[in-house]
Design a protein around this motif. Structure first.
Motif, mmCIF file in Angstrom:
data_model
loop_
_atom_site.group_PDB
_atom_site.id
_atom_site.type_symbol
_atom_site.label_atom_id
_atom_site.label_comp_id
_atom_site.label_asym_id
_atom_site.label_seq_id
_atom_site.Cartn_x
_atom_site.Cartn_y
_atom_site.Cartn_z
ATOM 1 N N ARG A 110 35.397 18.836 3.573
ATOM 2 C CA ARG A 110 36.764 19.411 3.391
ATOM 3 C C ARG A 110 36.628 20.468 2.051
ATOM 4 O O ARG A 110 37.527 21.344 2.174
ATOM 5 N N ALA A 111 35.840 20.150 0.861
ATOM 6 C CA ALA A 111 35.990 21.050 -0.069
ATOM 7 C C ALA A 111 35.233 22.337 0.081
ATOM 8 O O ALA A 111 36.016 23.381 -0.193
ATOM 9 N N VAL A 112 34.277 22.311 1.022
ATOM 10 C CA VAL A 112 33.598 23.692 1.273
ATOM 11 C C VAL A 112 34.457 24.252 2.388
ATOM 12 O O VAL A 112 34.520 25.336 2.037
ATOM 13 N N ALA A 113 34.915 23.612 3.219
ATOM 14 C CA ALA A 113 35.587 24.419 4.193
ATOM 15 C C ALA A 113 36.935 24.983 3.489
ATOM 16 O O ALA A 113 37.181 26.314 4.139
ATOM 17 N N ARG A 114 37.461 24.393 2.447
ATOM 18 C CA ARG A 114 38.541 25.142 1.987
ATOM 19 C C ARG A 114 38.209 26.062 1.111
ATOM 20 O O ARG A 114 38.994 27.550 1.253
ATOM 21 N N LEU A 115 36.974 26.159 0.410
ATOM 22 C CA LEU A 115 36.521 27.325 -0.200
ATOM 23 C C LEU A 115 36.106 28.472 0.538
ATOM 24 O O LEU A 115 36.210 29.521 0.384
ATOM 25 N N ILE A 116 35.399 28.233 1.788
ATOM 26 C CA ILE A 116 35.024 29.049 2.762
ATOM 27 C C ILE A 116 36.401 30.074 3.157
ATOM 28 O O ILE A 116 36.451 31.156 3.396
ATOM 29 N N GLY A 117 37.542 29.234 3.485
ATOM 30 C CA GLY A 117 38.470 29.871 3.977
ATOM 31 C C GLY A 117 39.508 30.578 2.850
ATOM 32 O O GLY A 117 40.751 31.044 3.406
ATOM 33 N N ARG A 118 39.211 30.365 1.586
ATOM 34 C CA ARG A 118 40.109 31.111 0.726
ATOM 35 C C ARG A 118 40.016 32.414 0.720
ATOM 36 O O ARG A 118 38.963 33.117 0.802
ATOM 37 N N PRO A 119 41.008 33.043 0.410
ATOM 38 C CA PRO A 119 41.252 34.467 0.644
ATOM 39 C C PRO A 119 40.144 35.295 -0.516
ATOM 40 O O PRO A 119 40.369 34.671 -1.440
ATOM 41 N N LYS A 166 26.684 26.246 -13.929
ATOM 42 C CA LYS A 166 26.779 27.271 -14.940
ATOM 43 C C LYS A 166 26.592 28.526 -14.274
ATOM 44 O O LYS A 166 27.407 29.570 -14.559
ATOM 45 N N GLU A 167 25.382 29.061 -13.621
ATOM 46 C CA GLU A 167 25.135 30.038 -13.095
ATOM 47 C C GLU A 167 26.019 30.663 -12.054
ATOM 48 O O GLU A 167 26.468 31.898 -12.249
ATOM 49 N N ALA A 168 26.592 29.787 -11.269
ATOM 50 C CA ALA A 168 27.663 30.211 -10.351
ATOM 51 C C ALA A 168 28.766 30.567 -10.908
ATOM 52 O O ALA A 168 29.431 31.402 -10.345
ATOM 53 N N MET A 169 29.267 29.841 -11.780
ATOM 54 C CA MET A 169 30.389 30.256 -12.495
ATOM 55 C C MET A 169 30.251 31.338 -13.314
ATOM 56 O O MET A 169 31.387 32.101 -13.298
ATOM 57 N N VAL A 170 29.468 31.870 -14.175
ATOM 58 C CA VAL A 170 29.047 32.972 -14.648
ATOM 59 C C VAL A 170 29.011 34.215 -13.612
ATOM 60 O O VAL A 170 29.718 35.149 -13.969
ATOM 61 N N LEU A 171 28.561 33.962 -12.397
ATOM 62 C CA LEU A 171 28.489 34.986 -11.368
ATOM 63 C C LEU A 171 29.529 35.223 -10.421
ATOM 64 O O LEU A 171 29.987 35.928 -9.709
ATOM 65 N N GLY A 172 30.544 34.082 -10.948
ATOM 66 C CA GLY A 172 31.815 34.058 -9.827
ATOM 67 C C GLY A 172 31.765 33.624 -8.524
ATOM 68 O O GLY A 172 32.595 34.025 -7.713
ATOM 69 N N THR A 173 30.726 32.783 -8.084
ATOM 70 C CA THR A 173 30.578 32.217 -7.007
ATOM 71 C C THR A 173 31.331 30.854 -6.960
ATOM 72 O O THR A 173 30.708 30.070 -7.978
ATOM 73 N N PRO A 174 32.080 30.577 -5.899
ATOM 74 C CA PRO A 174 32.899 29.286 -5.890
ATOM 75 C C PRO A 174 31.877 28.213 -5.810
ATOM 76 O O PRO A 174 30.697 28.319 -4.955
ATOM 77 N N VAL A 175 32.031 27.188 -6.481
ATOM 78 C CA VAL A 175 31.111 26.056 -6.419
ATOM 79 C C VAL A 175 31.983 24.704 -6.005
ATOM 80 O O VAL A 175 32.952 24.622 -6.639
ATOM 81 N N VAL A 176 31.199 23.812 -5.585
ATOM 82 C CA VAL A 176 32.040 22.475 -5.220
ATOM 83 C C VAL A 176 30.860 21.435 -5.781
ATOM 84 O O VAL A 176 29.617 21.561 -5.465
ATOM 85 N N VAL A 177 31.326 20.656 -6.619
ATOM 86 C CA VAL A 177 30.407 19.690 -7.241
ATOM 87 C C VAL A 177 30.716 18.212 -6.953
ATOM 88 O O VAL A 177 31.916 17.684 -6.639
ATOM 89 N N SER A 178 29.756 17.326 -6.890
ATOM 90 C CA SER A 178 30.029 15.969 -6.788
ATOM 91 C C SER A 178 30.613 15.376 -8.179
ATOM 92 O O SER A 178 30.426 16.090 -9.323
ATOM 93 N N ASP A 179 31.456 14.299 -8.067
ATOM 94 C CA ASP A 179 31.998 13.897 -9.312
ATOM 95 C C ASP A 179 31.427 13.057 -10.477
ATOM 96 O O ASP A 179 31.888 12.222 -10.954
ATOM 97 N N LEU A 180 30.176 13.399 -10.425
ATOM 98 C CA LEU A 180 29.340 12.663 -11.845
ATOM 99 C C LEU A 180 29.935 13.377 -13.002
ATOM 100 O O LEU A 180 30.120 14.425 -12.939
ATOM 101 N N PRO A 181 29.915 12.646 -14.086
ATOM 102 C CA PRO A 181 30.396 13.034 -15.309
ATOM 103 C C PRO A 181 29.678 13.979 -15.849
ATOM 104 O O PRO A 181 30.360 15.235 -16.373
ATOM 105 N N GLY A 182 28.498 14.302 -15.771
ATOM 106 C CA GLY A 182 27.613 15.361 -16.006
ATOM 107 C C GLY A 182 27.979 16.859 -15.398
ATOM 108 O O GLY A 182 28.198 17.904 -15.809
ATOM 109 N N ASN A 183 28.238 16.634 -13.992
ATOM 110 C CA ASN A 183 28.848 17.922 -13.360
ATOM 111 C C ASN A 183 30.137 18.492 -13.688
ATOM 112 O O ASN A 183 30.343 19.512 -13.769
#
Length: 364
Positions: free
Chosen positions: A315-324, A277-294
């Motif tokens: 793969r998910a992190v590398a994609r986010l790092i390379g995002r414009p 939630k804090e990452a989303m509020v601050l606008g920092t890209p976040v990658v999560v494991s697919d647990l139902p709570g996440n």
């Protein structure tokens, strides 16, 4: 308005203690008679003192401790509700509830593990008048375990305080403190160094991430029993230059704000992650494991990967790092995450409780 005694026995500062702090603060602001009993000298006690929030510290606050039971008994004599926020607190509150049937017992559940079975648990949980779960998954787990009288109230993010604290830690100053050169991508995992948080998955994913983005720095922010073993794994893999184990930090919000990606590779037990939630509020890209709570927190557009899968995380992190830069998410804070919304939901959960022969009405 009801009179409530909150009980939290933890000495450390984790997501649950933040939620207790915010709930206590908001209920007082709303005119509720809210008292908080916490471990003397613990992190919650110290944070309340620093913030000027009233708190009643008690030593030896452990389940079945006669001195702790006596202390809780004295503090709940004039109250209507005792609200327990962790498993030891539930035990203490259930003992007091058995001696004072007119007192209502409310218990918060913030972890997704199914409740343990056994006679002791059944006897303890039988005393609970209302359960509050922070996610739908937790609520369903509690129902399968036989719990009734459930309400779902999402945990909160202190949005105003989050932006204020994040702005105090300028990225350049933080990078200097953490020995991270300007321009190097930062992947941060914020959480206690315990098995369920998935630090091993992050370490296993690091070689592939470093192949895609060689200057990446991995921050492990938090303390816990796995620290030495995790540091040893990083050393054996020759990745010391790329990892920083920061220990416990009071400026987590600033770390989240300056990071390139926040990784949440939880393996199990995640209830309603404040870090997501804090990452989303601050606008920092976040990658999560697919647990139902996440996924419940991050939403349908979440960047996710199978829990325990280092390749998927890499793969998910590398994609986010390379995002414009212009494709990075902007900050958002849904209404249901505000502390006032959480406090209002808790008050609604108190409705219908029978307190000293009277049913608490919607007028609370």
């Amino acid at each position: 308005m009801p009179s409530v005694v909150h009980l939290d026995t933890s000495r450390t500062w984790r997501g649950g203690q933040l939620q207790v702090f915010l709930l206590h603060r908001e209920l007082i602001a709303m005119g509720v008679s809210s008292e908080l009993v916490a471990s003397r000298g613990g992190a919650l006690h110290l944070r309340c003192v620093e913030s000027g929030l009233p708190i009643d510290p008690v030593g030896h606050l452990r389940a079945w401790n006669p001195m702790a039971v006596a202390a809780i008994w004295r503090r709940t004599r004039g109250a209507e509700i005792v609200h327990a926020h962790d498993s030891h607190a539930v035990t203490l509150a259930a003992i007091v509830r058995a001696a004072d049937p007119g007192l209502a017992l409310v218990c918060h559940r913030r972890i997704a593990y199914p409740p343990k079975r056994g006679l002791n648990r059944r006897l303890k949980y039988r005393r609970v008048d209302r359960w509050i779960a922070v996610s739908r998954e937790i609520s369903e787990n509690m129902k399968r375990a036989g719990a009734t009288r459930l309400r779902v109230v999402p945990s909160a993010v202190d949005v105003d305080g989050l932006f204020r604290r994040a702005s105090k830690g300028a990225p350049d100053r933080l990078r200097q403190q953490l020995a991270i050169e300007s321009g190097r991508p930062v992947v941060a995992l914020v959480g206690a160094l315990v098995p369920q948080k998935g630090h091993d998955t992050l370490i296993d994913s690091a070689p592939a991430i470093l192949t895609a983005a060689p200057e990446t720095v991995f921050l492990c922010v938090g303390e816990g029993p796995l620290r030495r073993r995790l540091e040893r794994r990083v050393h054996q893999a020759g990745m010391e230059r790329s990892f920083r184990f920061t220990g416990f930090r009071r400026d987590v919000e600033a770390v989240i704000g300056m990071s390139t990606v926040i990784a949440v590779p939880s393996l199990d037990g995640e209830g309603s992650s404040a870090v997501i939630k804090e990452a989303m509020v601050l606008g920092t890209p976040v990658v999560v494991s697919d647990l139902p709570g996440n996924l419940e927190v991050a939403g349908s557009k979440a960047v996710s990967f199978p829990a325990g899968n280092p390749g998927g995380l890499a793969r998910a992190v590398a994609r986010l790092i390379g995002r414009p830069e212009d494709e990075k998410p902007s900050g958002r804070h849904p209404q249901q995450w505000l502390p006032t919304t959480m406090a209002t939901g808790v008050l609604a959960a108190y409705e219908g409780l029978e307190i000293r022969g009277t049913v608490l009405s919607e007028s609370v």
